[in-house]
Design a protein around this motif. Sequence first.
Motif, short mmCIF file in Angstrom:
data_model
loop_
_atom_site.label_atom_id
_atom_site.label_comp_id
_atom_site.label_asym_id
_atom_site.label_seq_id
_atom_site.Cartn_x
_atom_site.Cartn_y
_atom_site.Cartn_z
N VAL A 560 4.16 12.04 -109.29
CA VAL A 560 3.58 10.76 -109.71
C VAL A 560 2.60 11.07 -110.84
O VAL A 560 1.49 11.56 -110.60
N SER A 561 3.02 10.80 -112.05
CA SER A 561 2.26 11.25 -113.23
C SER A 561 0.84 10.70 -113.26
O SER A 561 -0.12 11.44 -113.54
N GLU A 562 0.68 9.42 -113.01
CA GLU A 562 -0.65 8.81 -113.10
C GLU A 562 -1.61 9.44 -112.09
O GLU A 562 -2.76 9.74 -112.42
N ARG A 563 -1.11 9.66 -110.89
CA ARG A 563 -1.96 10.29 -109.86
C ARG A 563 -2.34 11.71 -110.27
O ARG A 563 -3.48 12.14 -110.11
N ALA A 564 -1.36 12.45 -110.80
CA ALA A 564 -1.63 13.82 -111.21
C ALA A 564 -2.69 13.88 -112.31
O ALA A 564 -3.58 14.74 -112.30
N LEU A 565 -2.59 12.99 -113.28
CA LEU A 565 -3.56 12.96 -114.38
C LEU A 565 -4.96 12.61 -113.87
O LEU A 565 -5.96 13.16 -114.36
N ASN A 566 -5.03 11.72 -112.90
CA ASN A 566 -6.34 11.37 -112.32
C ASN A 566 -6.93 12.53 -111.52
O ASN A 566 -8.15 12.72 -111.49
N ASP A 567 -6.06 13.31 -110.87
CA ASP A 567 -6.53 14.44 -110.05
C ASP A 567 -6.87 15.67 -110.89
O ASP A 567 -7.56 16.59 -110.41
N PHE A 568 -6.39 15.70 -112.13
CA PHE A 568 -6.48 16.93 -112.93
C PHE A 568 -7.92 17.40 -113.18
O PHE A 568 -8.19 18.61 -113.08
N PRO A 569 -8.88 16.53 -113.50
CA PRO A 569 -10.25 17.03 -113.73
C PRO A 569 -10.82 17.79 -112.52
O PRO A 569 -11.39 18.87 -112.69
N LEU A 570 -10.67 17.23 -111.32
CA LEU A 570 -11.16 17.91 -110.12
C LEU A 570 -10.36 19.19 -109.87
O LEU A 570 -10.93 20.23 -109.53
N PHE A 571 -9.04 19.10 -110.06
CA PHE A 571 -8.19 20.27 -109.86
C PHE A 571 -8.63 21.43 -110.75
O PHE A 571 -8.74 22.57 -110.31
N LYS A 572 -8.91 21.14 -112.02
CA LYS A 572 -9.31 22.19 -112.96
C LYS A 572 -10.63 22.84 -112.54
O LYS A 572 -10.78 24.07 -112.65
N ARG A 573 -11.56 22.04 -112.07
CA ARG A 573 -12.86 22.59 -111.68
C ARG A 573 -12.72 23.51 -110.47
O ARG A 573 -13.38 24.54 -110.38
N ILE A 574 -11.87 23.12 -109.54
CA ILE A 574 -11.67 23.97 -108.36
C ILE A 574 -10.94 25.26 -108.74
O ILE A 574 -11.30 26.35 -108.29
N VAL A 575 -9.92 25.14 -109.60
CA VAL A 575 -9.21 26.34 -110.06
C VAL A 575 -10.17 27.26 -110.81
O VAL A 575 -10.13 28.49 -110.67
N PHE A 576 -11.05 26.67 -111.60
CA PHE A 576 -12.05 27.46 -112.34
C PHE A 576 -12.92 28.26 -111.38
O PHE A 576 -13.27 29.41 -111.64
N SER A 577 -13.25 27.66 -110.25
CA SER A 577 -14.10 28.35 -109.27
C SER A 577 -13.33 29.42 -108.50
O SER A 577 -13.92 30.26 -107.83
N LEU A 578 -11.98 29.36 -108.58
CA LEU A 578 -11.13 30.34 -107.88
C LEU A 578 -10.59 31.36 -108.87
O LEU A 578 -9.45 31.81 -108.78
N GLY A 579 -11.43 31.73 -109.81
CA GLY A 579 -11.00 32.60 -110.92
C GLY A 579 -10.44 33.94 -110.50
O GLY A 579 -9.71 34.57 -111.26
N GLN A 580 -10.76 34.40 -109.29
CA GLN A 580 -10.28 35.72 -108.86
C GLN A 580 -8.84 35.68 -108.37
O GLN A 580 -8.20 36.72 -108.18
N LEU A 581 -8.30 34.47 -108.15
CA LEU A 581 -6.93 34.35 -107.66
C LEU A 581 -5.92 34.60 -108.78
O LEU A 581 -6.17 34.30 -109.94
N SER A 582 -4.75 35.11 -108.40
CA SER A 582 -3.65 35.26 -109.36
C SER A 582 -2.85 33.97 -109.43
O SER A 582 -3.04 33.05 -108.63
#
Length: 683
Positions: A560-582
């Motif tokens: 669902v593209s619209e939902r994914a785009l809305n979730d992306f800002p939070l998703f990026k911040r969490i991924v940023f905090s998980l920088g040690q993961l591959s």
Amino acid sequence: MVPPGKKPAGETSNSNKKCKRYFNEHWKEEFTWLEFDYERKLMFCIECRQALVKNKHGKAENAFTVGTDNFQRHALLRHVTSGAHRQALAVNREQLAFEARVHNHQELHSVIKVEVNPAKIAILTTVYWMAKEEIPDEKCSSLLEFQKFNLCQALLTSELNDCYHPSSVKEMQAAIVKVLHNEDRHKMKASPFVGLVVDETVDILEHRNLVMFTTTVSPCDGQTSITFLGSFELPAGEAYTVADKAVEVMHSFGVPTMKITWLSSDSSSLMADRLNGVGTKLKSICPLLTELHCVSHRSSLLPAESVVNIEYVRKYETTVDAVYRLYSNFKGESNSLQELQSVLDLCEIDLEGPKTIHWTSIFPAVEAIDSSWPTLVLLLESESERSPVAFGLCEELKKFQFVAFTKILLDVLPIFQKLSRFFQIEDFDLSILKPIVAATATTLQAQKTTSGQNFQEFLNEMNEHPREDREDESRFYYKGVELASCSKVHLKNFEHLKETYLESVRGNLLDRFPSHMLEAVNSFSAIFNPKCYPQSLEDIGSYGITELNFLLQAYSRVVVSERALNDFPLFKRIVFSLGQLSFKDLCVKLVYSHSEMHELFPDFAVLAAVALALPLGSVLYEKINRGRELMKRSQWRYAKDSGLSNFMKIAIDGPTINEFDFALAIEYYESLRESDFIMAQVQ
């Protein structure tokens, strides 16, 4: 969101203090959930990051999930007593309890087995072990007698009917494979998406066969599996294509075409089929399909079949083939010629096999021709008077064009070898695929105008001697041998051949890695590889928008593209905090159906499952090579029946003996024998 270093409720940021505070390593002993990122100088709570519990405002983040620099002990005390932390502990405990229940259920299931005749188990385990160890079927009877000699009680004390006779080995193997295929069906049914790997082979009777593997993803733990489906004979005639057989096999395993997201061929002949529309046909049936080719090729990604349409390349391969056949069993003292035999052993080249050997894609073979060239010329000259074959080969090897083209191959083949090695790495960094392919194409383009190292050294080492009988003409020598057909005209003609060959190789490289595939892989890496993210949280705002839009368009049927785009800002911040993961670790975390991230980001979980199904890595490479080796060593034993595929399935995918359900295999075997008996009575 609470930025790193800012205070959540009740905590004071270190940045407002007059004296600079530092992280205390001893805090880890008191607070076992504490984690410190030494690069970013931030501390985290492991429990909260794992659970990602939402607060009353619907947010799953606090200072200890994204990271804080509030290095004060009372900040840790306040966090450990906070509601968010206690809730995270509860979620994680529940998850551990669930995993324990699943594990106990699996152990109980493995213990409760139907009681069967021990002798039947003994015979089927023998047949199973023989296939795993590549022992010929005809050895079954002697192995059973040997076990009796060693006082195997199961075989000594039980009476068996004729259906368990050693002559029924292939039927027993078929029953064993039925058990394995049932597990394969469960895997593919549970997997959100499936990657398909196909490899065309030719047996000793010159029948074309399609070898098929799949990559699947388990939603229970996010782990991937490589499965050998079998070797399937392709009917004669061009009307029935590789695409038809692939679809037929996948239907037989109950795999919906919507699930097939990747197609990888590990055969350059299939590459030619792709250009004839096989990939297009599969794409019309499998709308999510993306093609990639030879990602786990054993030696080189050089497209051999695609360049033999150049007339001189065919002539060169014919010459090299004749040399290897003539001197492969050379018994003399020449180390140079013994090197030819070593190449055959090293590269497992079968000169008597039905398949055409494309010498221009085998780097060690070309190296051996180059290093032994002076010896070969002298030896062929000595045999020329009594052997027309030796005379013809000698004349060809002395030509400038033969030596020059050998040098071109020595410049080109290592480029493809390096490219091939990248795809055999288990945790291959997808972000470098696009730059690597682009760099390889650029290098090939540059060699059209600027000679490679080997070719340039050859030109520099040629010695020119003016001819006494003809003015303005010269003789050219290389390593003491006079080169034939060597003049400025010949050199100009060779430049044209060089450019044609390099352009053909470059064009086929880009065909193997089409721009859409490179863009897809690059986009997956940009979104799911924490190491590709910007170093600063402030720069993350616009990051990945283009790549995400590409994926959302490509997989619009399942996200669902619209939902994914809305979730992306939070998703990026969490991924940023998980920088040690591959890349793989993050995708596994998203696909795992009981994880908080799976529930928080459903569309990213779908895309992560697509990424995990990508056919890459050392396990796939090893299984494909294992299949080739088994087929090469065993096909003569199965030339007149269809048992080779079952034998290969057990050898490649069969688990250890203690993990296999022999009771179910016996049930299948006896059912098979009973149905055969009924059919015989009816007839």
